[in-house]
Structure formats: structure tokens, C-alpha cells
Design a protein around this motif. Structure first.
Motif, PDB file in Angstrom:
ATOM      1  N   VAL A  78       0.998  -1.038   0.128  1.00 22.19           N
ATOM      2  CA  VAL A  78       0.144  -0.093   0.133  1.00 22.19           C
ATOM      3  C   VAL A  78       0.833   1.268   0.121  1.00 22.19           C
ATOM      4  N   LEU A  79       1.928   1.406   0.945  1.00 24.19           N
ATOM      5  CA  LEU A  79       3.020   1.937   0.420  1.00 24.19           C
ATOM      6  C   LEU A  79       3.431   2.466  -0.848  1.00 24.19           C
ATOM      7  N   GLY A  80       3.590   1.689  -1.724  1.00 26.65           N
ATOM      8  CA  GLY A  80       4.041   1.477  -2.246  1.00 26.65           C
ATOM      9  C   GLY A  80       3.489   2.515  -3.748  1.00 26.65           C
ATOM     10  N   LEU A  81       1.873   1.845  -3.526  1.00 33.56           N
ATOM     11  CA  LEU A  81       1.073   2.192  -4.686  1.00 33.56           C
ATOM     12  C   LEU A  81       0.740   3.343  -4.190  1.00 33.56           C
ATOM     13  N   TRP A  82       1.320   4.419  -3.142  1.00 28.19           N
ATOM     14  CA  TRP A  82       0.694   5.633  -2.542  1.00 28.19           C
ATOM     15  C   TRP A  82       1.434   6.160  -3.438  1.00 28.19           C
ATOM     16  N   ASP A  83       2.766   5.833  -3.015  1.00 29.95           N
ATOM     17  CA  ASP A  83       4.081   6.861  -3.448  1.00 29.95           C
ATOM     18  C   ASP A  83       3.257   6.579  -4.985  1.00 29.95           C
ATOM     19  N   MET A  84       3.321   5.732  -5.909  1.00 25.63           N
ATOM     20  CA  MET A  84       2.903   5.729  -7.059  1.00 25.63           C
ATOM     21  C   MET A  84       1.720   6.429  -7.183  1.00 25.63           C
ATOM     22  N   ALA A  85       1.008   6.668  -6.832  1.00 23.64           N
ATOM     23  CA  ALA A  85      -0.445   7.544  -7.034  1.00 23.64           C
ATOM     24  C   ALA A  85       0.055   8.135  -7.190  1.00 23.64           C
ATOM     25  N   ASP A  86       1.145   9.324  -6.515  1.00 25.65           N
ATOM     26  CA  ASP A  86       1.603  10.915  -6.005  1.00 25.65           C
ATOM     27  C   ASP A  86       2.158  11.524  -7.002  1.00 25.65           C
TER      28      ASP A  86
ATOM     29  N   SER B 144       1.490   9.322 -10.500  1.00 25.40           N
ATOM     30  CA  SER B 144       1.129   9.793 -11.523  1.00 25.40           C
ATOM     31  C   SER B 144       0.317  10.848 -11.489  1.00 25.40           C
ATOM     32  N   PHE B 145       0.276  11.697 -10.730  1.00 27.89           N
ATOM     33  CA  PHE B 145       0.047  12.941 -10.920  1.00 27.89           C
ATOM     34  C   PHE B 145       1.056  14.128 -11.362  1.00 27.89           C
ATOM     35  N   ARG B 146       2.152  14.089 -11.329  1.00 29.49           N
ATOM     36  CA  ARG B 146       3.513  14.365 -11.537  1.00 29.49           C
ATOM     37  C   ARG B 146       3.803  14.394 -13.253  1.00 29.49           C
ATOM     38  N   THR B 147       3.620  15.265 -14.070  1.00 28.90           N
ATOM     39  CA  THR B 147       3.828  15.234 -15.268  1.00 28.90           C
ATOM     40  C   THR B 147       5.118  15.070 -15.170  1.00 28.90           C
ATOM     41  N   LEU B 148       6.562  14.833 -16.372  1.00 26.87           N
ATOM     42  CA  LEU B 148       8.093  14.411 -16.100  1.00 26.87           C
ATOM     43  C   LEU B 148       8.713  16.593 -17.321  1.00 26.87           C
ATOM     44  N   ASP B 149       9.552  16.170 -16.533  1.00 27.15           N
ATOM     45  CA  ASP B 149       9.615  18.095 -17.124  1.00 27.15           C
ATOM     46  C   ASP B 149      10.817  17.633 -18.392  1.00 27.15           C
ATOM     47  N   THR B 150      10.742  17.370 -19.446  1.00 34.71           N
ATOM     48  CA  THR B 150      11.563  17.430 -20.450  1.00 34.71           C
ATOM     49  C   THR B 150      12.787  18.227 -19.897  1.00 34.71           C
ATOM     50  N   ALA B 151      13.265  19.260 -19.355  1.00 31.95           N
ATOM     51  CA  ALA B 151      14.796  20.092 -19.639  1.00 31.95           C
ATOM     52  C   ALA B 151      15.038  18.948 -18.646  1.00 31.95           C
ATOM     53  N   THR B 152      14.818  18.933 -17.371  1.00 36.76           N
ATOM     54  CA  THR B 152      15.239  18.866 -16.187  1.00 36.76           C
ATOM     55  C   THR B 152      15.387  17.541 -16.210  1.00 36.76           C
ATOM     56  N   PHE B 153      14.758  16.272 -16.628  1.00 34.19           N
ATOM     57  CA  PHE B 153      14.473  15.097 -16.667  1.00 34.19           C
ATOM     58  C   PHE B 153      13.878  14.918 -14.994  1.00 34.19           C
ATOM     59  N   LEU B 154      13.459  16.241 -14.592  1.00 37.76           N
ATOM     60  CA  LEU B 154      13.053  15.371 -13.212  1.00 37.76           C
ATOM     61  C   LEU B 154      11.619  15.183 -12.704  1.00 37.76           C
TER      62      LEU B 154
ATOM     63  N   THR C 140      11.626   5.932 -20.953  1.00 35.22           N
ATOM     64  CA  THR C 140      11.624   7.114 -21.181  1.00 35.22           C
ATOM     65  C   THR C 140      12.129   7.826 -20.049  1.00 35.22           C
ATOM     66  N   SER C 141      12.035   7.327 -19.537  1.00 32.05           N
ATOM     67  CA  SER C 141      11.936   7.486 -17.743  1.00 32.05           C
ATOM     68  C   SER C 141      10.981   8.336 -16.862  1.00 32.05           C
ATOM     69  N   ASP C 142       9.952   8.207 -17.660  1.00 35.28           N
ATOM     70  CA  ASP C 142       8.920   9.218 -17.479  1.00 35.28           C
ATOM     71  C   ASP C 142       8.224   8.549 -15.727  1.00 35.28           C
ATOM     72  N   GLN C 143       8.533   8.869 -14.957  1.00 32.61           N
ATOM     73  CA  GLN C 143       7.995   7.289 -13.639  1.00 32.61           C
ATOM     74  C   GLN C 143       6.642   8.264 -13.575  1.00 32.61           C
ATOM     75  N   GLY C 144       6.631   9.894 -13.915  1.00 25.91           N
ATOM     76  CA  GLY C 144       4.378   9.751 -13.838  1.00 25.91           C
ATOM     77  C   GLY C 144       3.863   9.142 -14.700  1.00 25.91           C
ATOM     78  N   MET C 145       4.312   8.230 -16.033  1.00 22.88           N
ATOM     79  CA  MET C 145       3.283   7.789 -17.087  1.00 22.88           C
ATOM     80  C   MET C 145       3.350   6.656 -16.476  1.00 22.88           C
ATOM     81  N   GLY C 146       4.833   5.798 -16.037  1.00 21.63           N
ATOM     82  CA  GLY C 146       4.488   4.940 -15.705  1.00 21.63           C
ATOM     83  C   GLY C 146       3.191   4.142 -14.845  1.00 21.63           C
ATOM     84  N   ALA C 147       3.723   5.634 -13.813  1.00 26.17           N
ATOM     85  CA  ALA C 147       2.453   4.846 -12.523  1.00 26.17           C
ATOM     86  C   ALA C 147       1.361   4.959 -12.755  1.00 26.17           C
ATOM     87  N   THR C 148       1.296   5.822 -13.894  1.00 26.34           N
ATOM     88  CA  THR C 148       0.008   5.971 -14.651  1.00 26.34           C
ATOM     89  C   THR C 148      -0.674   5.135 -14.819  1.00 26.34           C
ATOM     90  N   LEU C 149       0.276   4.458 -15.509  1.00 26.14           N
ATOM     91  CA  LEU C 149      -0.447   2.966 -16.505  1.00 26.14           C
ATOM     92  C   LEU C 149      -0.217   1.497 -15.535  1.00 26.14           C
TER      93      LEU C 149
END
Lengths: 370, 299
Positions: free
Chosen positions: B36-44, B46-56, B260-269
Motif C-alpha cells: 500500500v505504501l508503494g501504491l501510495w507513492d505511485m499514486a503521488d 502519477s499526478f506529476r508530469t515529466l519535465d523534459t528539460a530537467t528529466f525530473l 523514457t524515464s517518465d516515472q509519472g506516466m509509468g505509475a499512471t499506467l
């Protein structure tokens, strides 16, 4: 092998020289018998006697290693169970849990392609017959053990089979319900006049329900006779021992005079069982039912009996309607005889250790060689 | 003994005994809690987009990832491929697993039963990736099948890196699970039931349809759920036998996280996969009950 016995045979079932061997076990040996239409036959025997194997061969669930089963005079060796006209009540009933009671009863009608419009009426008729008229909508697990028995009977009979087979369906019931269901089987069988073969190890059930009894042991038919004859004229020591409570008194034959066989022990004699004709000096055993022995405090109180011995009570068991005594008899080589006294209220009771006299009649002692 | 009991009493007084069942649940609670902790972290995430300039990941929250997941053609293709694929795999696997389990349960030959059991467990020892590579050797353009075809004059056929290859590999992978889930359900059907159906006039086809199949339903539900969820979320078979052209959802998630290191998109999927899987299981439970997974309870 003959394909038919005879057109218009009076026999619903004929079994001819049937043997069954599986995994090296000779489960049924040379079984041969005929059963007339409309009769209630019980195959009685201890577990492992081959009685269930014989029944399953009649049902078509096992093919005889040799020999042939005839139903209504036709050999059925190559007829699968679903093409035989046989209703069967199984040991564990095998009711379908995913159907209601009525659906269970309707199942054979649907499988046998009865006219769908007649099915509900017929199902209701058979539910009424087994006194379950209003419980048709119940699921199987909502019914009591006795009600489940009734559903199983209705399901086995609803398509009016030529033959009803009962594979110890009552074995798991408590005594009171079992005795009630025995009478129900009897009533329904008489009402429909359906030829029935019942398998059981319960000798009382065999005596109560049957027109005829086959006693089996070690795969062999030991005797086929009416219940009373099975009880009074057992074919051999096994049958005498299996049905009823029987005392066996072993000894050496002193003389044979017609039917009468006298032993070397003082005053002990009997009549020949099943044509047994020993010569003097041979060893033999006399079979004497516990209820044929009279017991009293002294010889003079025994009344008119032709054999009298003295003994000592070693055990007295009060069973309500009778007292069972174990009596050690010195004159018979310290044999312990079991004696039923069926009128313990009127008769005096004998305490353990007290001296008693036992008496019986020579005609009640059957002498066997085995 | 008395000393041991005294120590036990000191460590765990009798008055604590009511807590024993909870204590036994503790490992499970810890495991699920971590999940559940992991899922909570992923849920968090999933709402953040990847900043293509900084890759953060961005600091602010938005539904942009979810919008992409539901609108972009690629994700729709991958999702429908996975869903349809897992349904087909489930159907075929159950169809093949039933006769296998039935023979295994009902055969009178102890030798055959043992053989079928060993054949069932052997693949478990090999592992999924190695097995998938095995299929490459057998089905490749210079593989055994094509070589055999070549002997009879057939030019090599492309057997790999397509949708049927992935489904084939999944069925092969799922079969043992399905058999293991079905076998207990079939064992629970007394053989007397089938004899009874026979004596009542049913041939084997009708016995199967009217008696065995309905009574085996709990096994089918249990096996179906296991196969469905496992194949819906499978990674190795689509990756290896699909050769990158037949990605399932798990492969898409992997790409987002590690390519692509897009953790937000991965978490969403990943969260959407959990949601879809749970919904499918929920629908099956609602329609058919929990089958063998109900552990013998009707509710």
C-alpha cells in the motif's frame, strides 16, 4: 455364449456363472441365480464379500470377467448403463447438488427424452409417492438425510425402470431413520411392484425388507432363500453365524442315526444341517441360536426340553426387552454360551457367578462340518 | 518442560492469547502494508508530469498523465491488445486444462497420474524467460519447426514476433496454473455422480454437460481468474516472443520507467492496470461467485 435365455422368461434378472477378477482379486466367483419379476432380493454379506461388485455388474458399471447377466432374458454384457432400464440408489445417494429436488427427479426424464409436457406432472407424482410433495423446490443441501433418501428413491423410480438397485443407501443413517426407511423401501416396492435388488451388510434389514436373501462371503453365493428359511435352515456355518446370534459347540461325532448326530460329550446331540453326514470320530460343530436356549435357576424349572446342562453366569447384560447372558458350561469343554432371555420381567434374573441350568431341544442344534 | 512453560508464560502471558490470531496475521499485514505504501507513492507520482528539460518529475499535480493514457493511440493499442489477449488465453487455457485435469484426477493408472503431474511441474522448474527462449529456438526462422517444414519443401514461415506467438507462449505458460486450480475442483466431484448420471440415462456427453461442467464451475472460476490476471500482467512472454512489436501493458510500463524515464506516466499506467484487473475480478466475483477462491464458503 447364449444371447437370450428364453422369450417370455419370468425372470427379471438372471446371473449365469459370473466371475469378476480385478487387480488379482477374485471378487465374485461363479455367481448364478435367477430373480422373478416384482420380487425384492437382498444381497447380504460382510464388506469384501463381493456383493457390491455383483450389483455394479448388474447395473453395468463393471463387465464380468466371465459369465453373463441377463435382464428380462436378454444378455446385457455390451449394454452401457445409460441404455439399461435400471434405477439405482447409490451409497452416498449422488444427488446433484446444483439442482433442486424436483430437478433431480426430472433429470432421468430429460435424459431419456420423455415428452417435456408430461415431466412436471410425473415428477410431482413421484415426489408425492415418497411423501416429499411440497419440497420439490428445495435444494439438496436444504433437505434432511431422510428427505435426501426419498429424493434419491424418486429419481431412481420416476422413469419406471425394469429394475431398482439399492447400493447400501441406508448404511450412513442412524438406526431409527434406517428402520423407518427400510419400511418405506418395502412400501414403495410393493406399491409399484418393481423388481428390486438391495445390497447390505445389515442382517436385520435383509430379514425385514426382502422376499429373498442371497448371503455372500468371499465372492461366493452361500445361500439363496426366503428370509425365514435363511434364518431357520442356514446352508452352512457361515450363514448360521452371519445371521442371528449363534453359539458354536465343537466336538467329536459319536454316532449318526438318520438325521440325528450325537456328540461324544455327554448328552449333546443335534440334527444334520444341509445334508451333512459325518462318520463316527469326525469332528463337527453344532450351531445353536441364543434365543433357542432356555435358562433357569434349576433343572426342574426348565420345562420340557431334551438337552439339559449346568453352567455358571459369567456376564448378564440388560438390554431392555431382553437380557443377554454369557454362561460357562463345564460339560461342554468350558464353552461359553450366549443366551437370550426375552421375558426378563416375568423370569427371575440371574446374577453373575450364580449357578444356572440351560436347556434346549435337539432339533434346534444344526450340525455342520466346516 | 515446566521451565519452558514458565518462560513462555513470562514472555506471552495467557491473557494475551486473544491476540494470537492477529499475531499470525502480522507478516501478511506487513507485506500488504508495504504494498500500500508503494501504491501510495505511485499514486503521488502519477499526478506529476515529466519535465523534459530537467528529466525530473514536476512539483505540481495534474491529470495530464491520465489524459495521455486515455487519449494516446499507443496506450489504447497496448491496453486492448493485453485485454483481448488475456481473454483469449484464458478461454484456450481452460479449454485445454479441463481434459488434462480430468484424466489426471480420474485415471485408474497411478503411473499415468504421476506422469501427468511431473509433466505439469517440470515447466515450473525451468522459469519463464528460459522457456520463452526455448520457443525462440523451436519457432525461429532457422528453428526446428521451420527446418522440419523445409524437409517437405515448405519455405520458412514467420512463426515468431507476432500476436499468435505471444498468445501461444502465454497459453503454454498458464496451462499448469489452470490445471492445478481445476484438479481440486474435479477431485471434489464424487465419481458416483457420474455413475448416477449414467444410470439415469445420460451418455457421457450429457453427463459432462449437465453434471460435471456445472459442478466444476468453482474450479473454472478460480482457474480463469488466475490465468486472466497473470496473463493480463505478463511481461516476459510478450517481450521475448513478441520481439518488441507485441507489447502488453507491463511492457509499456517498463518502457516508461526504464526507457523514457517518465516515472509519472509509468505509475499512471501501473495504477490503471491495477484498477482494470481488480474490476475484472470484481465483475467475475459478482457474476459467478468466487469459485474455489471462496475457500468453500458460499458468502
Amino acid at each position: 455364449m447364449t444371447e437370450t435365455i428364453a422369450a417370455g422368461t419370468p425372470f427379471a434378472v438372471s446371473v449365469r456363472d459370473v466371475n469378476m477378477v480385478f487387480d488379482g482379486v477374485h471378487a465374485v466367483r461363479d455367481a448364478t441365480f435367477d430373480l422373478e419379476r416384482g420380487r425384492f432380493l437382498t444381497i447380504l454379506g460382510p464388506s469384501g464379500s463381493g456383493k457390491t461388485t455383483l450389483l455394479r455388474m448388474i447395473a453395468g458399471f463393471g463387465k464380468p470377467t466371465s459369465g453373463e447377466v441377463f435382464i428380462n432374458g436378454l444378455a446385457v454384457g455390451s449394454v452401457p448403463p445409460h441404455r439399461r432400464s435400471i434405477g439405482m440408489v447409490f451409497q452416498k445417494l449422488a444427488l446433484f447438488p446444483h439442482m433442486t429436488a424436483a430437478e433431480n427427479v426430472a433429470f432421468p426424464l430429460r435424459m431419456r427424452r420423455f415428452d417435456a409436457r408430461t415431466i412436471p406432472d410425473r415428477v410431482q407424482r413421484y415426489l408425492d409417492l415418497v411423501k416429499l410433495g411440497r419440497l420439490g423446490d428445495r435444494r439438496i443441501h436444504e433437505l434432511s438425510g431422510g428427505q435426501q433418501q426419498r429424493v434419491a428413491i424418486a429419481r431412481a423410480l420416476v422413469f419406471e425402470p425394469d429394475l431398482l438397485l439399492l447400493d447400501e443407501p441406508l448404511a450412513a443413517l442412524d438406526r431409527k431413520l434406517r428402520e423407518e426407511m427400510q419400511l418405506e423401501f418395502r412400501r414403495i416396492q410393493r406399491e409399484l411392484d418393481v423388481t428390486t435388488i438391495n445390497v447390505t451388510h445389515d442382517q436385520r434389514e435383509a430379514l425385514v425388507v426382502s422376499d429373498e436373501i442371497i448371503v455372500m462371503d468371499h465372492g461366493r453365493i452361500q445361500q439363496k432363500a426366503r428370509p425365514e428359511a435363511t434364518y431357520r435352515q442356514p446352508n452352512n456355518a457361515f450363514v448360521a453365524n452371519f445371521i442371528g446370534v449363534t453359539n458354536f459347540i465343537e466336538g467329536t461325532v459319536a454316532s449318526v442315526d438318520g438325521e440325528r448326530i450325537a456328540f461324544e460329550r455327554a448328552g449333546f446331540a443335534g440334527r444334520t444341517g444341509n445334508g451333512f453326514r459325518p462318520t463316527a470320530g469326525a469332528s463337527a460343530r453344532g450351531a445353536l441360536r441364543a434365543e433357542q436356549i432356555r435358562i433357569a435357576g434349576g433343572r426342574e424349572a426348565l420345562g420340557d426340553v431334551d438337552t439339559v446342562v449346568d453352567g455358571t453366569v459369567t456376564d448378564a447384560i440388560f438390554e431392555g426387552e431382553r437380557v443377554v447372558y454369557e454362561v460357562a458350561v463345564a460339560d461342554l469343554g468350558e464353552a461359553t454360551l450366549r443366551v437370550f432371555d426375552h421375558d426378563p420381567v416375568a423370569h427371575s434374573q440371574h446374577d453373575v457367578g450364580s449357578a444356572v441350568a440351560l436347556g434346549w431341544n435337539v432339533k434346534d442344534v444344526l450340525v455342520f462340518g466346516d | 518442560m515446566d521451565a519452558l512453560e514458565a518462560i513462555a508464560a513470562a514472555v506471552w502471558p495467557r491473557s494475551f492469547s486473544a491476540a494470537v490470531p492477529w499475531l499470525m496475521l502480522l507478516p501478511a499485514v506487513v507485506l500488504v502494508g508495504l504494498l500500500v505504501l508503494g501504491l501510495w507513492d505511485m499514486a503521488d507520482g502519477s499526478f506529476r508530469t515529466l519535465d523534459t528539460a530537467t528529466f525530473l518529475p514536476s512539483d505540481d499535480y495534474s491529470l495530464a498523465n491520465y489524459h495521455r493514457a486515455f487519449t494516446e493511440r499507443l496506450f489504447f493499442t497496448v491496453a486492448s491488445r493485453s485485454l483481448i489477449g488475456s481473454l483469449i488465453v484464458t478461454a484456450i487455457t481452460l479449454f485445454l486444462a479441463f481434459p488434462y485435469s480430468y484424466v489426471m484426477v480420474r485415471t485408474r493408472s497411478a503411473a499415468l497420474r504421476k506422469f501427468l503431474l511431473i509433466a505439469l511441474f517440470l515447466p515450473f522448474f525451468i522459469g519463464q524467460v528460459v522457456r520463452a527462449y526455448g520457443w525462440l529456438i523451436i519457432l525461429g526462422s532457422q528453428g526446428m519447426v521451420n527446418e522440419a517444414l523445409g524437409l517437405v519443401g515448405v519455405s520458412p514461415i514467420r512463426l515468431l514476433y507476432n500476436y499468435p506467438a505471444v498468445l501461444f507462449g502465454l497459453v503454454q505458460y498458464m496451462l499448469p496454473f489452470a490445471v492445478l486450480m481445476l484438479a481440486p475442483a474435479l477431485t471434489a466431484i464424487p465419481e458416483e455422480m457420474e455413475s448416477a448420471a449414467g444410470s439415469l440415462g445420460a451418455n457421457w456427453v450429457r453427463t459432462f454437460l449437465h453434471v460435471v461442467l456445472p459442478l466444476a464451475k468453482p474450479g473454472f472460476i478460480g482457474a480463469g481468474l488466475v490465468v486472466l490476471t497473470l496473463s493480463l500482467t505478463d511481461f516476459a512472454i510478450p517481450a521475448i516472443l513478441g520481439g518488441g512489436s507485441q507489447d502488453f501493458i507491463a511492457n509499456a510500463i517498463y518502457d516508461q520507467f526504464f526507457r523514457t524515464s517518465d516515472q509519472g506516466m509509468g505509475a499512471t499506467l501501473a495504477l490503471l492496470l491495477v484498477a482494470v484487473g481488480s474490476m475484472m475480478v470484481g465483475v467475475v466475483f459478482a457474476l459467478f461467485g468466487a469459485g474455489t477462491l471462496a475457500m468453500g464458503r458460499s458468502k
